[in-house]
Design an enzyme around this catalytic site. Structure first.
Site, PDB file in Angstrom:
ATOM      1  N   CYS A  62     -15.840  42.599  18.590  1.00 22.88           N
ATOM      2  CA  CYS A  62     -17.254  42.203  18.656  1.00 22.88           C
ATOM      3  C   CYS A  62     -17.966  42.399  17.325  1.00 22.88           C
ATOM      4  CB  CYS A  62     -17.967  43.008  19.750  1.00 22.88           C
ATOM      5  SG  CYS A  62     -19.727  42.643  19.865  1.00 22.88           S
ATOM      6  N   ARG A  65     -21.927  44.619  17.227  1.00 19.19           N
ATOM      7  CA  ARG A  65     -21.984  46.007  17.657  1.00 19.19           C
ATOM      8  C   ARG A  65     -23.123  46.836  17.074  1.00 19.19           C
ATOM      9  NH1 ARG A  65     -16.088  48.138  16.645  1.00 19.19           N
ATOM     10  NH2 ARG A  65     -15.676  46.172  15.544  1.00 19.19           N
TER      11      ARG A  65
END
Ligand code: ARG
Length: 357
Positions: A62, A65
């Site tokens: 991801c 974050r």
């Protein structure tokens, strides 16, 4: 059992250290007793909130974050019927959508426990378009074909447009799963148009505003939450360079290129690249004009750099999966491309799990 205690201990200790809380020894002996007596232990509300955030912070793939600590957590561990689950999902949708100012949100249902049936969401995302295979071609999103078939077997049927929203499907234990159509008024969708190409709006394209992953398992300190749908907001490339562009998805580059009047007879005119950029511009332009949160890949990469700086200052290593962190458009224009990342997975995290069907 020992494994569970060790996982629990590592998590609880991290929770107490990072939150500067006293009393970790007492909590650990409570956890040990509960595991010995029941084969599991129960997170406090605060542990659950921290665990869900930590799992996001640990998500190697991801790029978003930076915002891990602002995740909003709905504790729905008391939900026990399909009806309870549908209600919680509707609440999630409404809260997260927030009329376009998207709030990163997770709803956590009860964890797997000895002697209790698991709750599972059959949807890949809470909002997703159906896909149908029709004489040689496709309608809708080919990614959804198997799940769409399942929904039809359960008695649902779609209008067979390219953008039929699939219903919520909830399975508890071995019961026949139940489905519920999504209330239209809860769904944000953005019709796509382009700031410079008037014809773009006539293509009839759109996408939903909030990506809510609902098929991953959240693991916190050795406890498995198999139903824990979560969302952030979109990065434009997810739609413009993948969902709408991939050959095995909506495959729109040829159409966009031909509307642009590009020479598609040779790869070396870079018509795919030109069409791709305009598709991404259309996505960003439309989301912004409609006031629906979205981030472009350059800004997202800068935000990821801030996340890396924050983690370093806190004395923590950032793990990451380079192949996922780099954006699919112009990757080498971001710092991420020019670095290496350690792809070790921390155990409090979001994991793929077997499909329930
Ligand atoms: N890539 C997925 C999609 O296009 C969504 C994954 C989660 N994305 C996010 N921005 N939180 O639907």
């Amino acid at each position: 059992m020992n494994d569970l205690y060790n996982e629990a201990k590592a998590f609880i200790e991290q929770y107490y250290v990072e939150n500067e809380k006293d009393g970790v020894e007492e909590r650990l002996s409570g956890v040990k007793e509960e595991i010995n007596a029941h084969g599991t232990y129960t997170h406090t509300y605060d542990e659950l909130v921290f665990g869900a955030k930590l799992a996001w912070r640990n998500s190697n793939r991801c790029i978003g974050r930076l915002f891990w600590n602002s995740l909003h957590v709905f504790d729905e561990r008391e939900a026990s019927t399909e009806e309870d689950v549908f209600n919680a999902l509707e609440r999630h949708l409404e809260f997260a959508s927030n009329e376009g100012r998207i709030r990163p949100t997770i709803t956590v249902f009860r964890p797997s426990k000895p002697g209790e049936p698991d709750i599972r969401l059959w949807n890949h995302q809470l909002l997703r378009y159906a896909g149908y295979k029709e004489d040689g071609g496709y309608i809708g999103d080919p990614h959804s074909i198997d799940f769409t078939k399942k929904c039809e077997e359960l008695g649902w049927s779609g209008k067979k447009t390219d953008f039929d929203l699939l219903p919520f499907v909830v399975g508890i234990g071995d019961n026949e799963p139940k489905w519920k159509s999504i209330k239209e008024e809860l769904v944000l969708e953005v019709e796509l148009r382009h700031p410079d190409f008037p014809w773009f709006g006539d293509l009839g394209l759109k996408w939903y505003g909030v990506p809510i992953i609902s098929d991953m398992e959240l693991k916190i300190g050795g406890i498995s939450y198999k139903a824990a749908p979560f969302n952030g907001w979109y990065m434009e490339t997810e739609m413009g360079a993948r969902n709408l562009a991939d050959v095995e998805r909506y495959n729109l580059l040829p159409k966009v290129a031909s509307c642009m009047g590009l020479d598609t007879s040779r790869a070396s005119t870079l018509w795919k690249d030109k069409a791709l950029i305009e598709l991404n511009i259309a996505v960003l332009h439309s989301f912004k004009e409609d006031g629906v949160s979205v981030v472009d890949h350059h800004t997202a990469a800068q935000q990821f750099r801030l996340f890396e700086d924050n983690e370093e200052r806190a004395g923590r290593e950032v793990t990451g999966d380079w192949t996922w962190l780099i954006p699919p458009v112009s990757p080498a224009t971001t710092h991420i491309f020019h670095k290496a990342y350690d792809n070790t997975w921390k155990s409090t995290n979001y994991f793929y799990q077997d499909k329930p069907y």
